[in-house]
Design an enzyme around this catalytic site. Structure first.
Site, PDB file in Angstrom:
ATOM      1  N   SER A 530       0.846  -1.188   0.000  1.00 60.42           N
ATOM      2  CA  SER A 530       0.000   0.000   0.000  1.00 60.42           C
ATOM      3  C   SER A 530       0.888   1.247   0.000  1.00 60.42           C
ATOM      4  O   SER A 530       1.674   1.437  -0.923  1.00 60.42           O
ATOM      5  CB  SER A 530      -0.944  -0.040   1.204  1.00 60.42           C
ATOM      6  OG  SER A 530      -1.967   0.915   1.084  1.00 60.42           O
ATOM      7  N   ASP A 615     -10.028  -3.635  -5.238  1.00 59.00           N
ATOM      8  CA  ASP A 615      -9.414  -2.792  -4.212  1.00 59.00           C
ATOM      9  C   ASP A 615      -9.965  -1.365  -4.281  1.00 59.00           C
ATOM     10  O   ASP A 615      -9.771  -0.674  -5.281  1.00 59.00           O
ATOM     11  CB  ASP A 615      -7.891  -2.770  -4.425  1.00 59.00           C
ATOM     12  CG  ASP A 615      -7.138  -2.153  -3.265  1.00 59.00           C
ATOM     13  OD1 ASP A 615      -7.750  -1.424  -2.473  1.00 59.00           O
ATOM     14  OD2 ASP A 615      -5.921  -2.401  -3.165  1.00 59.00           O
ATOM     15  N   HIS A 650      -7.949  -4.966  -1.154  1.00 62.92           N
ATOM     16  CA  HIS A 650      -6.698  -4.431  -0.648  1.00 62.92           C
ATOM     17  C   HIS A 650      -5.926  -5.433   0.207  1.00 62.92           C
ATOM     18  O   HIS A 650      -4.696  -5.437   0.206  1.00 62.92           O
ATOM     19  CB  HIS A 650      -6.982  -3.166   0.160  1.00 62.92           C
ATOM     20  CG  HIS A 650      -5.801  -2.278   0.343  1.00 62.92           C
ATOM     21  ND1 HIS A 650      -5.123  -1.706  -0.707  1.00 62.92           N
ATOM     22  CD2 HIS A 650      -5.165  -1.853   1.460  1.00 62.92           C
ATOM     23  CE1 HIS A 650      -4.133  -0.962  -0.255  1.00 62.92           C
ATOM     24  NE2 HIS A 650      -4.127  -1.048   1.065  1.00 62.92           N
TER      25      HIS A 650
END
Length: 674
Positions: A530, A615, A650
């Site tokens: 991320s 995501d 995610h």
């Protein structure tokens, strides 16, 4: 299988820094059939690459599984007349939530079996699991796509078998839920079109969602909204947070139809979080205290604050958890978490933990009137341990340590060192290795980092990591500026116009590992996910020769394009973290480190990049575009693998066996390429 090559289509961004060609911009269109075709081709290529290393991958997966006690049970948690627990069973991917009348029988009644609920879905993520005050009802929600859209249901657990009621509330978020004291009303949060939690609703049990009442809506796109109950069960708190300020509203749980009461109006760069402490409120705030302090206020005047615990620069107060007769403070000091017990007269004491780099946190504590506080502890060499601490005597009881079959914990050793950044700032690094791995400059090593959002990343224990350590690998965790490990200033020095410090701190840590014999110069890898994937991308584009391999998981890479588009989910809320590149000076500064924009014709390390098609936080197209560009411009042929989870978001796959195999892929890639 030959490397995929994405089509190139002419497209030009108009920016304050000048026009920018982006022949892979079309990949952001999920509805373009060529997009899915390209992702599937990349997945096939990834499968073919890992197929060549199946023996190692299967061996690592088997090792991970062998170190886990698959049929297991968490430490029972007392709550009212019951003890609550989650257990797992061998061969099943998800936990089973239970309760019983004693600690020894805590798994007597099954409340929710996630395996049953997930049976028809490839992905399953449990959102809220909120028990009513009378312990008769449970509000629970699930996301079955990975897009963080949850469907909430109400389960009656008062009988011999749990039964879901007719209530079904769609498109809720992860941002909490709360019950009224009589369990007639349930409060929950939904998001706007930008995936921002911002609406709070009141639902009457037994009615349709179309009859629900909107009790709060936040129009400012900088703010996220959450809802929850105090441990005392007397108040519902609606909490609003941007990256730089906050605001809270209160509602008595026994007056669910009343109007919300504002605590204190929001002010720029003033943050506060309120909780109930019996005869008063307690507030954790940065008002006139950069690393926060604890205030108190009368119940009839929650905006009139008076200091209870003074702030201290470098000792960051993260949270205050009230119990009937004491507070438990969660703090960070000298890049280590710590727990402080505060009594009603303001006296306090820190619970001492060993010197090895570790994590200590506030565990599940459902009871309000108790002298015992449950904590959790783990380190790079010690698995998760549950501790009960008597706040009156200081006595500690080890309730449970996570079993680690087939592991001798004495085989591993950890230490902390400090790397000198370019400007002389000392950056902490936590290092773990097998005792037989020499620090003579010959070992393979991987450096893990995040460094954003003031997120504190304490050391954690990983049974999967042992497969890397057992093969002579050194694993290191860097704490660069941008995180919160050394206080609020550490965060401020790694965001907005100081963001490059995050990357140069990480590069300094990499140099330190080599200079001090922890890694061979040509065997060092970098890993992050991320915002940590941005760290990986930025460091790799700044100094590609420093690393032989890199793992970028759901990475944020196309910084300028994404942050220039307020029509994308969450962009506006992120401007306070990264800046708004639609104008100067942010445009030039952000362009200077954006990995996608700085990918040029040069040699790059071997890279494994992941994405999630659903995501909502980092769109799949950011890693997809980056890999397409790398394939187009790089000047070497090191392995470059992109793998997209086509049915997840995610966090990657949701089941534990799928997650273990996912980690086995990462470790295989690292071992093959270091």
């Amino acid at each position: 299988m030959s490397e995929p090559a994405a089509k190139k289509r002419p497209f030009t961004w108009s920016r304050p820094t000048g026009p920018s060609d982006d022949p892979f911009a079309w990949l952001s269109d999920r509805d373009d059939p060529d997009t899915i075709a390209y992702l599937e081709t990349e997945n096939s290529y990834a499968d073919s690459w890992f197929a060549r290393h199946d023996d190692m991958l299967d061996a690592i997966f088997a090792e991970i599984r062998s170190r886990v006690q698959e049929t297991d049970m968490s430490a029972p948690v007392p709550h009212g007349p019951w003890w609550y627990v989650a257990r797992t069973e061998e061969g099943k991917s998800y936990p089973i939530h239970c309760r019983g009348s004693s600690a020894g029988s805590a798994d007597e009644f099954v409340l929710l079996d996630q395996n049953v609920e997930a049976a028809a879905d490839e992905f399953f993520d449990l959102g809220v699991f909120e028990i009513s005050q009378d312990h008769r009802l449970i509000a629970w929600s699930a996301d079955t796509r990975g897009d963080e859209h949850y469907t909430m249901r109400v389960r009656d657990v008062s009988g011999s078998e749990p039964v879901d009621l007719v209530d079904e509330i769609r498109d809720t978020t992860w941002a909490g839920a709360a019950w009224s004291s009589d369990a007639r009303y349930l409060f929950y949060v939904t998001a706007d079109a930008m995936e921002r939690p911002c609406h709070v609703w009141r639902h009457q049990i037994g009615t349709a969602q179309t009859d629900d009442v909107l009790i709060f809506s936040e129009p400012d796109e900088r703010f996220f909204v959450g809802v929850g109950s105090t441990r005392s069960n007397e108040w519902i708190v609606v909490q609003l947070n941007s990256k730089q300020s906050s605001e809270a509203w209160l509602l008595p749980t026994d007056e669910p139809l009343a109007d919300l009461q504002l605590v204190a109006p929001r002010r720029d760069e003033v943050e506060y979080h309120i909780d109930h402490w019996g005869d008063r409120f307690v507030i954790v705030t940065n008002l006139d205290s950069i690393d926060f302090r604890v205030m108190q206020a009368a119940l009839d005047s929650p905006a009139d604050w008076h200091e209870l615990v003074a702030g201290e620069r470098g000792r960051r107060i993260v949270a205050a958890e009230p119990f009937a007769d004491h507070l438990v403070l969660h703090e960070w000091h000298a890049a280590q978490p710590q727990i402080r017990i505060v009594l009603r007269d303001g006296t306090s004491d820190v619970i001492a933990i060993d010197d090895e780099p570790h994590d200590v946190g506030i565990g599940p504590n459902a009871e309000w009137d108790t002298k015992v506080v449950r904590l959790t502890y783990q380190s790079l060499t010690a698995p998760l341990t549950v501790l009960d601490v008597d706040v009156t005597t200081g006595e500690r009881f080890v309730v449970r340590q996570t079993p680690t079959p087939n592991v001798d914990l004495a085989d591993y050793v950890a230490t902390r060192e400090w790397a000198a950044a370019d400007d002389g700032t000392l950056v902490p690094i936590d290092i773990v290795r097998h005792v037989d791995t020499p620090a003579d400059g010959s070992a393979r090593a991987v450096l893990y980092g995040y460094g954003a959002y003031e997120a504190t990343l304490p050391p954690w224990f990983s049974t999967a990591r042992l497969s890397y350590l057992d093969r002579g690998g050194v694993w290191a965790l860097v704490h660069p500026r941008g995180g919160g490990e050394l206080g609020r200033q550490w965060y401020l020095d790694g965001k907005l116009e100081n963001k490059r410090n995050t990357f140069t701190d990480t590069l300094a840590a990499a140099d330190h590992l080599v200079a001090h014999g922890w890694s061979a110069p040509d065997r060092l890898a970098l890993r992050g996910g991320s915002a940590g994937g941005l760290l990986v991308g930025a460091c790799v584009t700044m100094r590609p020769s420093r690393f032989v391999a890199a793992i970028a998981e759901v990475p944020f890479l196309d910084v300028v394009s994404t942050m220039s588009d307020p029509s994308l989910p969450l962009t506006v809320t992120e401007w306070e973290e990264w800046g708004d590149p639609r104008s100067e000076p942010a445009a030039t500064y952000m362009l200077g480190y954006s990995p996608y924009d700085n990918t040029t014709a040069q040699d790059y390390p071997a890279m494994f990049v992941t994405a999630g098609l659903n995501d909502p936080r980092v769109s799949y197209h950011e890693p997809a575009k980056w890999v397409a560009k790398l394939r187009d411009v790089r000047t070497n042929g090191a392995p470059l693998v992109l793998r997209t989870e086509m049915g997840a978001g995610h966090g990657g796959p949701s089941g534990r066996y799928d997650a273990w195999r996912d980690e086995a892929r990462v470790l295989t890639f690292l071992l093959v390429n270091t």
